[in-house]
Design a protein around this motif. Sequence first.
Motif, PDB file in Angstrom:
ATOM      1  N   ALA A  26       0.871  -1.177   0.000  1.00  0.00           N
ATOM      2  CA  ALA A  26       0.000   0.000   0.000  1.00  0.00           C
ATOM      3  C   ALA A  26       0.907   1.226   0.000  1.00  0.00           C
ATOM      4  CB  ALA A  26      -0.900   0.020   1.227  1.00  0.00           C
ATOM      5  N   THR A  27       0.441   2.301  -0.602  1.00  0.00           N
ATOM      6  CA  THR A  27       1.206   3.548  -0.613  1.00  0.00           C
ATOM      7  C   THR A  27       0.388   4.661   0.016  1.00  0.00           C
ATOM      8  OG1 THR A  27       0.413   4.243  -2.801  1.00  0.00           O
ATOM      9  CG2 THR A  27       2.406   2.891  -2.743  1.00  0.00           C
ATOM     10  N   HIS A  63      -5.286  13.094   7.751  1.00  0.00           N
ATOM     11  CA  HIS A  63      -6.053  12.799   8.960  1.00  0.00           C
ATOM     12  C   HIS A  63      -7.275  11.921   8.645  1.00  0.00           C
ATOM     13  CE1 HIS A  63      -7.883  13.315  12.868  1.00  0.00           C
ATOM     14  NE2 HIS A  63      -8.968  13.798  12.303  1.00  0.00           N
ATOM     15  N   GLY A  64      -8.049  12.324   7.655  1.00  0.00           N
ATOM     16  CA  GLY A  64      -9.318  11.657   7.380  1.00  0.00           C
ATOM     17  C   GLY A  64      -9.196  10.305   6.705  1.00  0.00           C
ATOM     18  N   LEU A  65      -8.257  10.166   5.776  1.00  0.00           N
ATOM     19  CA  LEU A  65      -8.154   8.919   5.010  1.00  0.00           C
ATOM     20  C   LEU A  65      -7.278   7.865   5.669  1.00  0.00           C
ATOM     21  CD1 LEU A  65      -7.826  10.280   1.362  1.00  0.00           C
ATOM     22  CD2 LEU A  65      -9.839   9.275   2.439  1.00  0.00           C
ATOM     23  N   ILE A  66      -6.180   8.297   6.280  1.00  0.00           N
ATOM     24  CA  ILE A  66      -5.257   7.291   6.836  1.00  0.00           C
ATOM     25  C   ILE A  66      -5.006   7.477   8.325  1.00  0.00           C
ATOM     26  CG2 ILE A  66      -4.186   6.609   4.667  1.00  0.00           C
ATOM     27  CD1 ILE A  66      -1.905   8.551   5.241  1.00  0.00           C
ATOM     28  N   GLY A  67      -5.780   8.348   8.957  1.00  0.00           N
ATOM     29  CA  GLY A  67      -5.796   8.414  10.412  1.00  0.00           C
ATOM     30  C   GLY A  67      -4.617   9.075  11.091  1.00  0.00           C
ATOM     31  N   VAL A  68      -3.890   9.940  10.389  1.00  0.00           N
ATOM     32  CA  VAL A  68      -2.804  10.659  11.057  1.00  0.00           C
ATOM     33  C   VAL A  68      -3.427  11.581  12.103  1.00  0.00           C
ATOM     34  CG1 VAL A  68      -0.906  12.305  10.772  1.00  0.00           C
ATOM     35  CG2 VAL A  68      -1.309  10.539   9.026  1.00  0.00           C
ATOM     36  N   ALA A  69      -2.964  11.480  13.324  1.00  0.00           N
ATOM     37  CA  ALA A  69      -3.525  12.278  14.419  1.00  0.00           C
ATOM     38  C   ALA A  69      -3.323  13.769  14.152  1.00  0.00           C
ATOM     39  CB  ALA A  69      -2.878  11.893  15.742  1.00  0.00           C
ATOM     40  N   VAL A  83       4.981  12.224  11.254  1.00  0.00           N
ATOM     41  CA  VAL A  83       3.844  12.134  10.333  1.00  0.00           C
ATOM     42  C   VAL A  83       4.094  11.073   9.268  1.00  0.00           C
ATOM     43  CG1 VAL A  83       2.533  13.388   8.566  1.00  0.00           C
ATOM     44  CG2 VAL A  83       2.936  14.423  10.819  1.00  0.00           C
ATOM     45  N   ALA A  84       5.315  10.970   8.763  1.00  0.00           N
ATOM     46  CA  ALA A  84       5.610   9.937   7.758  1.00  0.00           C
ATOM     47  C   ALA A  84       5.348   8.547   8.319  1.00  0.00           C
ATOM     48  CB  ALA A  84       7.054  10.069   7.276  1.00  0.00           C
ATOM     49  N   ILE A  85       5.796   8.298   9.543  1.00  0.00           N
ATOM     50  CA  ILE A  85       5.566   6.985  10.157  1.00  0.00           C
ATOM     51  C   ILE A  85       4.074   6.752  10.381  1.00  0.00           C
ATOM     52  CG2 ILE A  85       5.926   5.620  12.266  1.00  0.00           C
ATOM     53  CD1 ILE A  85       8.782   6.869  12.343  1.00  0.00           C
ATOM     54  N   ALA A  86       3.367   7.778  10.858  1.00  0.00           N
ATOM     55  CA  ALA A  86       1.917   7.639  11.063  1.00  0.00           C
ATOM     56  C   ALA A  86       1.200   7.388   9.739  1.00  0.00           C
ATOM     57  CB  ALA A  86       1.361   8.881  11.749  1.00  0.00           C
ATOM     58  N   MET A  87       1.668   8.011   8.667  1.00  0.00           N
ATOM     59  CA  MET A  87       1.073   7.772   7.346  1.00  0.00           C
ATOM     60  C   MET A  87       1.261   6.318   6.926  1.00  0.00           C
ATOM     61  SD  MET A  87       2.241  11.239   5.298  1.00  0.00           S
ATOM     62  CE  MET A  87       1.714  10.617   3.667  1.00  0.00           C
ATOM     63  N   MET A 100       2.747  -4.499   3.796  1.00  0.00           N
ATOM     64  CA  MET A 100       3.657  -3.390   4.056  1.00  0.00           C
ATOM     65  C   MET A 100       3.166  -2.150   3.326  1.00  0.00           C
ATOM     66  SD  MET A 100       7.048  -4.533   1.983  1.00  0.00           S
ATOM     67  CE  MET A 100       7.029  -4.881   0.237  1.00  0.00           C
ATOM     68  N   ALA A 101       3.577  -1.000   3.862  1.00  0.00           N
ATOM     69  CA  ALA A 101       3.154   0.272   3.275  1.00  0.00           C
ATOM     70  C   ALA A 101       4.316   1.251   3.281  1.00  0.00           C
ATOM     71  CB  ALA A 101       1.979   0.863   4.047  1.00  0.00           C
ATOM     72  N   ILE A 102       4.380   2.043   2.239  1.00  0.00           N
ATOM     73  CA  ILE A 102       5.365   3.121   2.128  1.00  0.00           C
ATOM     74  C   ILE A 102       4.627   4.447   2.197  1.00  0.00           C
ATOM     75  CG2 ILE A 102       5.314   3.166  -0.411  1.00  0.00           C
ATOM     76  CD1 ILE A 102       8.494   3.698   1.675  1.00  0.00           C
ATOM     77  N   ALA A 103       5.241   5.415   2.875  1.00  0.00           N
ATOM     78  CA  ALA A 103       4.666   6.754   2.954  1.00  0.00           C
ATOM     79  C   ALA A 103       5.749   7.779   2.688  1.00  0.00           C
ATOM     80  CB  ALA A 103       4.050   6.999   4.326  1.00  0.00           C
ATOM     81  N   VAL A 104       5.377   8.834   1.974  1.00  0.00           N
ATOM     82  CA  VAL A 104       6.311   9.927   1.696  1.00  0.00           C
ATOM     83  C   VAL A 104       5.605  11.253   1.900  1.00  0.00           C
ATOM     84  CG1 VAL A 104       7.691   8.550   0.095  1.00  0.00           C
ATOM     85  CG2 VAL A 104       5.834   9.943  -0.805  1.00  0.00           C
TER      86      VAL A 104
END
Length: 167
Positions: A26-27, A63-69, A83-87, A100-104
């Motif tokens: 997932a990205t 915040h809304g789509l992937i739940g970043v506080a 934020v990157a880790i939370a994403m 697994m997921a990658i976030a940038v």
Amino acid sequence: MQIEPDILANAAKLITLCKANGEMIATAESCTGGLIAGGLTAVDGSSSVVDCGFVTYSNEAKHGLIGVAQELLDKHGAVSEQVAIAMAEGALARAPLATMAIAVTGIAGPGGGSEEKPVGLVHLACAGNGHPALHRRRIYDGDRHAVRKATILEAYDMLSEMAGKSK
């Protein structure tokens, strides 16, 4: 759409590795706007490896789509390790099949930078089931295209590193 040969080659290697290890990706993308997923899905056979992608350019989407506080966004800003880790963790939690997921998240430029967070700054994070999240902070040189391209290639490298941990 024409994908640059080095991006396509790296995406193909990652897909081969993920197939061998039974991984699904997932990205969660901000500064790359979906180009990480786009490079992966340009490769034949990617459907056996790519679960889904979230383009979360705004803080509201993060915040809304992937739940970043919201507290993380307020305290650290969108372009931060936290934020990157939370994403990455949020995308992994919301992706039905991903292992697994990658976030940038970053500042691709040409504007938007500051002394504390210059143009070219990108935080990348990779989360995997049962493994601690990986994080990298990079400051890439070049124009918007160069920053985004370097981010895509680094993201594929991090996913390869995470996929290699499962076997």
